[in-house]
Design an enzyme around this catalytic site. Sequence first.
Site, short mmCIF file in Angstrom:
data_model
loop_
_atom_site.label_atom_id
_atom_site.label_comp_id
_atom_site.label_asym_id
_atom_site.label_seq_id
_atom_site.Cartn_x
_atom_site.Cartn_y
_atom_site.Cartn_z
N LYS A 175 77.65 38.54 34.39
CA LYS A 175 77.32 39.82 35.02
C LYS A 175 77.31 40.95 34.00
O LYS A 175 76.52 41.89 34.11
CB LYS A 175 78.28 40.11 36.17
CG LYS A 175 78.00 39.21 37.35
CD LYS A 175 78.98 39.41 38.47
CE LYS A 175 78.61 38.52 39.66
NZ LYS A 175 79.72 38.46 40.63
N LYS A 202 69.80 25.43 42.61
CA LYS A 202 70.24 25.55 44.00
C LYS A 202 69.70 26.83 44.63
O LYS A 202 69.25 27.73 43.94
CB LYS A 202 71.77 25.50 44.07
CG LYS A 202 72.46 26.67 43.43
CD LYS A 202 73.95 26.62 43.77
CE LYS A 202 74.59 27.96 43.51
NZ LYS A 202 75.92 28.08 44.06
N LYS A 259 70.74 33.72 46.29
CA LYS A 259 70.15 35.05 46.47
C LYS A 259 69.47 35.54 45.22
O LYS A 259 68.35 36.05 45.24
CB LYS A 259 71.25 36.06 46.84
CG LYS A 259 71.57 36.09 48.29
CD LYS A 259 72.64 37.12 48.59
CE LYS A 259 74.02 36.62 48.22
NZ LYS A 259 75.07 36.95 49.18
#
Length: 357
Positions: free
Chosen positions: A115, A222, A225
């Site tokens: 992040k 996978k 979002k």
Amino acid sequence: MSEKKEIVLSGIRSTGNLHLGNYFGALRKFVAIQDNYDCNFFVADLHALTTSPDPEALHANVKNIIAEYLAAGLDPEKSTIFIQSDVPEISEMYLLLNMHVGIGELMRTASFKDKARKALGLGSAADNESEEAFEKEIIGAETNKRVNAGLLTYPTLMAVDILIQKATKVPVGKDQLQHLELTRRFARRFNNFYGVDLFPEPTDFDFGGAPVKVPGLDGSGKMGKSEGNCIYLIDEPKALRKKVMRAVTDEGPQAPDSPMSEPVANLFSLLELTSAPEVVESFRKSYADCSIRYGDLKKQLAEDILAITTPIRERVADILADDAYIANVVRRGAEKARERAAATLSEMRHIMGIRKF
Ligand code: TRP
């Protein structure tokens, strides 16, 4: 004779709507264990603030996730369903626990690195740059590209969510196992430092069987979002069919019994989750003998997904229209969650020497 049930807790960040990955990987399993455990499910809106600070979106997302939780079968009569920020004890304990957490261990956490790189616009860590270079980037970053301190202390906040409820079983995905490991470490460290036995060490909830794999529609990886490859529980039928029909495939099997390419194997994984075994079997056969038409498979897949999502989507709409009901559910959830949180926080304050004169 009521045996004390084990405390299960799991949260989901309110950064968007729930998708099939959330449903098969988490929600459906949560629904199944509600009778047998002391279940606590919450919306991690404070965690969401670390990456998505837009106020209107945050509020709407919290509401949507609560509605989606309820529509998918989480039952407020059985489980404690609450919003993280409704439990102010969490924020206070977060401050206290941070005094026993090292910035080094936080900086080495995989999720933080990911992040932080995103926040700095650095791209993925594939190029094997040194820790040192990365740290320099963070410390030297322009203030408009900062890595916020909330991102660094994300694992502290998650540990607090768990420890403040003294939860012992925490169902999480693979990507969260490191955070759970840190939670155990912080619990142990606190207990040892003060010579107390305040926090139990939580473990991942083992649902048994192979982990569920829910791939996305883009051919690799996978459903997630941030990948933009999701089927959402509230997708309208038309949009959902379109997404499925556009899923990545290949040119088709060129010889009998060919191995499957990843995109096609992914479609079969989705089919296995949503369709009857005979249906899956018949498509496997037609793949093996090269008669398969991917269009037929996709049509079937879309309808079988819709059979699962349609009732949920309809309930979500009903629940979203009933503000009073939602308010009531989260108020009762917060009351229950705060009761235990307040007790733990008060013990913790006392242990740390924050006492009344
Ligand atoms: N970090 C988790 C995620 O992104 C969400 C979360 C926050 C959580 N607090 C938690 C999960 C406590 C389990 C327990 O998926």
